[in-house]
Design an enzyme around this catalytic site. Structure first.
Site, PDB file in Angstrom:
ATOM      1  N   HIS A  46       0.862  -1.188   0.000  1.00  0.00           N
ATOM      2  CA  HIS A  46       0.000   0.000   0.000  1.00  0.00           C
ATOM      3  C   HIS A  46       0.897   1.236   0.000  1.00  0.00           C
ATOM      4  CE1 HIS A  46      -3.779  -2.049   1.915  1.00  0.00           C
ATOM      5  NE2 HIS A  46      -3.212  -2.802   0.980  1.00  0.00           N
ATOM      6  N   GLU A  48       0.933   3.837   1.805  1.00  0.00           N
ATOM      7  CA  GLU A  48       1.386   4.237   3.133  1.00  0.00           C
ATOM      8  C   GLU A  48       2.566   3.390   3.605  1.00  0.00           C
ATOM      9  OE1 GLU A  48      -1.721   3.461   2.066  1.00  0.00           O
ATOM     10  OE2 GLU A  48      -3.205   4.098   3.536  1.00  0.00           O
ATOM     11  N   CYS A  76      -6.327   1.678   5.766  1.00  0.00           N
ATOM     12  CA  CYS A  76      -6.911   0.434   6.257  1.00  0.00           C
ATOM     13  C   CYS A  76      -6.315   0.097   7.626  1.00  0.00           C
ATOM     14  CB  CYS A  76      -6.649  -0.694   5.260  1.00  0.00           C
ATOM     15  SG  CYS A  76      -4.905  -1.192   5.175  1.00  0.00           S
ATOM     16  N   CYS A  79      -2.465  -0.392   7.568  1.00  0.00           N
ATOM     17  CA  CYS A  79      -1.731   0.872   7.457  1.00  0.00           C
ATOM     18  C   CYS A  79      -1.849   1.701   8.727  1.00  0.00           C
ATOM     19  CB  CYS A  79      -2.207   1.642   6.228  1.00  0.00           C
ATOM     20  SG  CYS A  79      -1.747   0.823   4.683  1.00  0.00           S
TER      21      CYS A  79
END
Length: 149
Positions: A46, A48, A76, A79
């Site tokens: 992801h 992040e 999410c 993260c």
């Protein structure tokens, strides 16, 4: 957040869900990037996570105090956990993610009183631009049917 939106757009160009992130300390950009799960065959890639990893390497420290993470979409659970463990001070995200967002949409992960670090967060900066980018991406992916977006 404009740099995060540019990263999200680049991710979309690569066929990734358009999410971008930028980590700063004061006026200094420590890292920036976009989603790359498909490209890297990595469920954890992801935006992040990629940005936190890069900044940690550059800082030679997995903890990143005094930083602000700008993300185009609500993080999410994974993260959010990484943001807490990295000791990010501020999180600013553009648009909510009603299906998997863990800051407030499906849970209040960052506000959990059991956590030993508090992340200050805010939402809505460039919300329309981020939501439009996501909507257009999924509309194209589904063959242009607006009702599917």
């Amino acid at each position: 957040m404009t740099l995060a939106l540019e990263e999200a757009s680049r991710a979309a160009d690569r066929g990734e869900v358009p999410v971008g992130a930028v980590l700063t300390r004061g006026e200094v950009v420590l890292a920036h990037g976009g989603n790359a799960q498909i490209e890297l065959n990595d469920a954890t890639a992801h935006a992040e996570i990629r940005v936190l990893r890069e900044a940690g390497v550059r800082d030679s420290n997995y903890r990143l105090p005094g930083t602000t993470l700008y993300v185009t979409l609500e993080p999410c659970t994974m993260c959010c956990g990484a943001v807490v463990h990295a000791r990010v001070e501020h999180l600013i995200f553009a648009a909510r993610e009603p299906r998997a967002g863990a800051v407030l949409s499906t849970g209040a992960t960052l506000d959990n009183p059991a956590l030993n670090h508090r992340v200050k967060w805010a939402e809505g900066l460039y919300e329309t631009e981020s939501a439009d980018l996501l909507r257009q991406f999924f509309q194209r992916r589904r063959g242009g049917h607006a009702e599917d977006a």
